[in-house]
Write a protein that holds these residues in place. Sequence first.
Motif, PDB file in Angstrom:
ATOM      1  N   ALA A  32      37.482   8.924  14.889  1.00  0.00           N
ATOM      2  CA  ALA A  32      38.765   7.990  15.084  1.00  0.00           C
ATOM      3  C   ALA A  32      39.527   7.486  13.894  1.00  0.00           C
ATOM      4  O   ALA A  32      38.616   7.254  12.985  1.00  0.00           O
ATOM      5  N   PRO A  33      40.755   7.597  13.897  1.00  0.00           N
ATOM      6  CA  PRO A  33      41.632   7.069  12.665  1.00  0.00           C
ATOM      7  C   PRO A  33      41.206   5.689  12.278  1.00  0.00           C
ATOM      8  O   PRO A  33      41.134   4.747  13.229  1.00  0.00           O
ATOM      9  N   ARG A  34      41.270   5.428  11.147  1.00  0.00           N
ATOM     10  CA  ARG A  34      40.867   3.878  11.007  1.00  0.00           C
ATOM     11  C   ARG A  34      42.038   3.127  10.169  1.00  0.00           C
ATOM     12  O   ARG A  34      42.862   4.078   9.442  1.00  0.00           O
ATOM     13  N   MET A  55      37.295  -3.511   9.864  1.00  0.00           N
ATOM     14  CA  MET A  55      38.389  -3.090   9.969  1.00  0.00           C
ATOM     15  C   MET A  55      39.311  -3.413  11.292  1.00  0.00           C
ATOM     16  O   MET A  55      38.604  -4.270  12.149  1.00  0.00           O
ATOM     17  N   ASN A  57      41.637  -2.154  14.552  1.00  0.00           N
ATOM     18  CA  ASN A  57      42.300  -0.967  15.311  1.00  0.00           C
ATOM     19  C   ASN A  57      43.710  -1.211  15.682  1.00  0.00           C
ATOM     20  O   ASN A  57      43.867  -2.483  16.292  1.00  0.00           O
ATOM     21  N   THR A  59      45.338  -0.507  18.170  1.00  0.00           N
ATOM     22  CA  THR A  59      45.430  -0.702  19.695  1.00  0.00           C
ATOM     23  C   THR A  59      45.228  -2.279  19.736  1.00  0.00           C
ATOM     24  O   THR A  59      45.732  -2.964  20.710  1.00  0.00           O
ATOM     25  N   TYR A  60      44.452  -2.918  18.904  1.00  0.00           N
ATOM     26  CA  TYR A  60      43.733  -4.496  19.044  1.00  0.00           C
ATOM     27  C   TYR A  60      43.787  -4.976  17.875  1.00  0.00           C
ATOM     28  O   TYR A  60      42.632  -5.281  17.226  1.00  0.00           O
ATOM     29  N   GLU A 200      36.527  -4.143  22.643  1.00  0.00           N
ATOM     30  CA  GLU A 200      37.441  -4.728  21.874  1.00  0.00           C
ATOM     31  C   GLU A 200      38.685  -5.279  22.770  1.00  0.00           C
ATOM     32  O   GLU A 200      39.106  -6.286  22.747  1.00  0.00           O
ATOM     33  N   LYS A 462      40.152   2.847  30.437  1.00  0.00           N
ATOM     34  CA  LYS A 462      39.886   4.220  29.923  1.00  0.00           C
ATOM     35  C   LYS A 462      39.716   5.118  31.026  1.00  0.00           C
ATOM     36  O   LYS A 462      39.670   6.586  30.776  1.00  0.00           O
TER      37      LYS A 462
HETATM   38  C1  LIG Z   1      41.254   2.357  18.637  1.00  0.00           C
HETATM   39  O1  LIG Z   1      41.225   1.879  19.886  1.00  0.00           O
HETATM   40  C2  LIG Z   1      41.908   3.156  20.614  1.00  0.00           C
HETATM   41  C3  LIG Z   1      42.012   2.702  22.165  1.00  0.00           C
HETATM   42  O2  LIG Z   1      40.527   1.983  22.444  1.00  0.00           O
HETATM   43  C4  LIG Z   1      40.717   4.409  20.734  1.00  0.00           C
HETATM   44  O3  LIG Z   1      41.267   5.496  21.303  1.00  0.00           O
HETATM   45  C5  LIG Z   1      40.661   4.937  19.292  1.00  0.00           C
HETATM   46  O4  LIG Z   1      39.596   5.739  18.917  1.00  0.00           O
HETATM   47  C6  LIG Z   1      40.350   3.677  18.528  1.00  0.00           C
HETATM   48  N1  LIG Z   1      40.273   3.773  16.779  1.00  0.00           N
HETATM   49  C7  LIG Z   1      39.418   3.437  16.374  1.00  0.00           C
HETATM   50  C8  LIG Z   1      39.321   4.000  14.927  1.00  0.00           C
HETATM   51  O5  LIG Z   1      38.211   3.074  16.746  1.00  0.00           O
END
Ligand SMILES: *[C@@H]1O[C@H](CO)[C@@H](O)[C@H](O)[C@H]1NC(C)=O
Length: 544
Positions: A32-34, A55, A57, A59-60, A200, A462
């Motif tokens: 997942a992008p950070r 970190m 995210n 989204t949150y 989250e 989700k």
């Molecule tokens: C950030 O949150 C989104 C939504 O829950 C998720 O899809 C994504 O993988 C998260 N990114 C990381 C880096 O955890």
Amino acid sequence: MKTGILFAVLRLIATTQAKQFDPYLSDLTHQAPRTLHHGWDNLTVETNTGTFIGMYNDTYPNVRQFLRIPFAQRPDMLLAVGLFDPPGQPPVGDLRWEPPQKLSNSSKVYDSTRFGPACPQYVSSSHVFWNEYAPPNPLLSLGERRDQGAVAWSSDEDCLSLAVWTPSYANKSSQLPVALFVTGGGGLIGGITVPSQLPEQWVSRSQEHIVVTINYRVNIFGNPKSRAVRETSLTLLDVRAAVEWVHENIQQFGGDRDNILLWGESQGARLVDIYTTAFWEKPLATKFGLLSNGPDYIINTAEVKDPHVDFDVVAKSLGCDYGDDSGAELECMRHVSWVQIEEFINRYDKKPSISFDNYIPDERYIFANKSDRYAKHLVARGPAIRSTTSTELEPSPNLTHTVEVARNFNCFALSDSKLRESIGLESFRYFYVGNYSNISPQPWLGAYHWTDLLMIFGTYAKMVGDIPQAEIDTSAAMQDYFVAFLKEGANVASSVGWPVFQHQGKNNGSIIEFGARGSPARNVTGGYLDTSCYSPSVSFPIFS
Ligand SMILES: *[C@@H]1O[C@H](CO)[C@@H](O)[C@H](O)[C@H]1NC(C)=O
Ligand SMILES: *[C@@H]1O[C@H](CO)[C@@H](O)[C@H](O)[C@H]1NC(C)=O
Ligand SMILES: *[C@@H]1O[C@H](CO)[C@@H](O)[C@H](O)[C@H]1NC(C)=O
Ligand SMILES: *[C@@H]1O[C@H](CO)[C@@H](O)[C@H](O)[C@H]1NC(C)=O
Ligand SMILES: *[C@@H]1O[C@H](CO)[C@@H](O)[C@H](O)[C@H]1NC(C)=O
Ligand SMILES: *[C@@H]1O[C@H](CO)[C@@H](O)[C@H](O)[C@H]1NC(C)=O
Ligand SMILES: *[C@@H]1O[C@H](CO)[C@@H](O)[C@H](O)[C@H]1NC(C)=O
Ligand SMILES: *[C@@H]1O[C@H](CO)[C@@H](O)[C@H](O)[C@H]1NC(C)=O
Ligand SMILES: *[C@@H]1O[C@H](CO)[C@@H](O)[C@H](O)[C@H]1NC(C)=O
């Protein structure tokens, strides 16, 4: 020969069925992008055992996440003499099958922006509701299929870590309540990276609490059943080590060490249950939560003559056959690859059958007679949430079966609550009945085992499919009740109107029902929910 053919057929069926899942090796680049561009100042937390860089995210953005924090020595490590401080007598040598060893004080800097591996486990090849619906209950896939039938790529012996989620404003003086979660998985699977159990959304919405989720050793690695191990209840000791670490260090993240809720679902609830009698004197947690705790997980030594045979079967099959010398057997097994051990157990289908999901009573940490511990008041004090869901584990189109199992879970919740009541401990019961088509796409699924967690963690969003307003409202209500319990403990009775359960009280007690049609949270009575426990002719109400 016959089994060979059977396996070929099964494999064929599995291959055919598997088509609905992502293909094997689809995405080995998964990560997942950070986002680290918000600045590091309040993402760096110093603790006794290390400095952790967390970190956000995008989204949150109002949630700080620390995804990998080791809380004990790596179990795959070879320890040299002299690493430990007296007066403890730590093991020297391999740590596989040793109790978790405390970490030394350190200022080592850790990147905590990605999850550590879960403990050794395999992904089942069966198609059940656990892995059928997205987001699944098994671990985050790294590209392997959800019916892989082989070891999970994101698992490893170096697994004793935990993760912390806090509001972004939290600092050393925030003193926020802490919800320390122990995941389920039948003692065979599970860990932090279960997509449906990432908090989250909950922490983002509440901004008033911290969530910690832990990994612990499962299957033969957590519950070895070898005659030669110093302790057999390693799974439980891992939970204890995590609680100790959190108690010692959580203030640095903004947590209140004197307000820790230790809670778990399914096997996690079992571990919390055992924990309350094992560490009753100094539980370090002040509140407990047992969600969908199932009965019968302590081996009855009157019936099972030798519970250690399971380890022998695995050891002898893997070339560690030393007859009666269990010490040599254990030493030999310490050098067999964990992948080979897991895969052997995964595929083993012979007699005698083996299992590593039930515990040997050692009368030190795991007691054969729970009622006796209660009778002697050897139980951790503090209020507890005790809950079940309406169709539990496992629902099937055979409603008779569904009702029978759900009833057993509920009656166990009732007997537990009565036991607690008998020594003046408060229980707050809830019954989850949410039946939403994106989570329960088959009409008979209803509110099955684990789906209440999707509401509490806020991960229902989700799931694929329409989300009715009632689902959003139910999740919000459950989150609010939990946060109220976190903040106020037994005072939730007056603050949010969550009455203490009293089986001989008015209408035989009050239970909060979450997710009924037209009502996110409402009172139901023991007279309604528990009558089938007293009178078997009365049907258990799985339809709300
Ligand atoms: C950030 O949150 C989104 C939504 O829950 C998720 O899809 C994504 O993988 C998260 N990114 C990381 C880096 O955890
Ligand atoms: C680690 O540090 C803490 C806090 O400074 C201290 O209380 C504790 O005694 C230390 N532990 C060891 C083993 O040095
Ligand atoms: C930490 O960073 C976040 C995001 O930049 C910010 O909202 C918050 O106020 C910061 N907290 C402190 C204590 O600096
Ligand atoms: C912690 O944050 C609060 C505001 O949330 C602030 O008033 C206080 O000064 C901060 N304390 C420290 C030690 O940073
Ligand atoms: C368990 O303990 C209770 C309370 O001390 C006692 O009444 C009961 O007989 C015990 N059960 C067994 C199976 O020993
Ligand atoms: C349905 O479940 C009940 C209870 O487990 C069982 O006795 C019965 O045989 C099952 N019926 C069918 C058709 O499988
Ligand atoms: C769930 O809802 C569906 C459709 O609304 C209904 O047919 C089914 O009986 C419900 N199932 C349970 C277990 O409540
Ligand atoms: C449940 O009943 C209690 C009184 O026993 C009341 O205070 C509370 O508001 C009720 N809760 C709900 C959700 O109706
Ligand atoms: C139900 O409550 C009544 C008092 O309201 C009590 O007399 C009775 O024993 C209770 N029933 C059970 C099964 O506990």
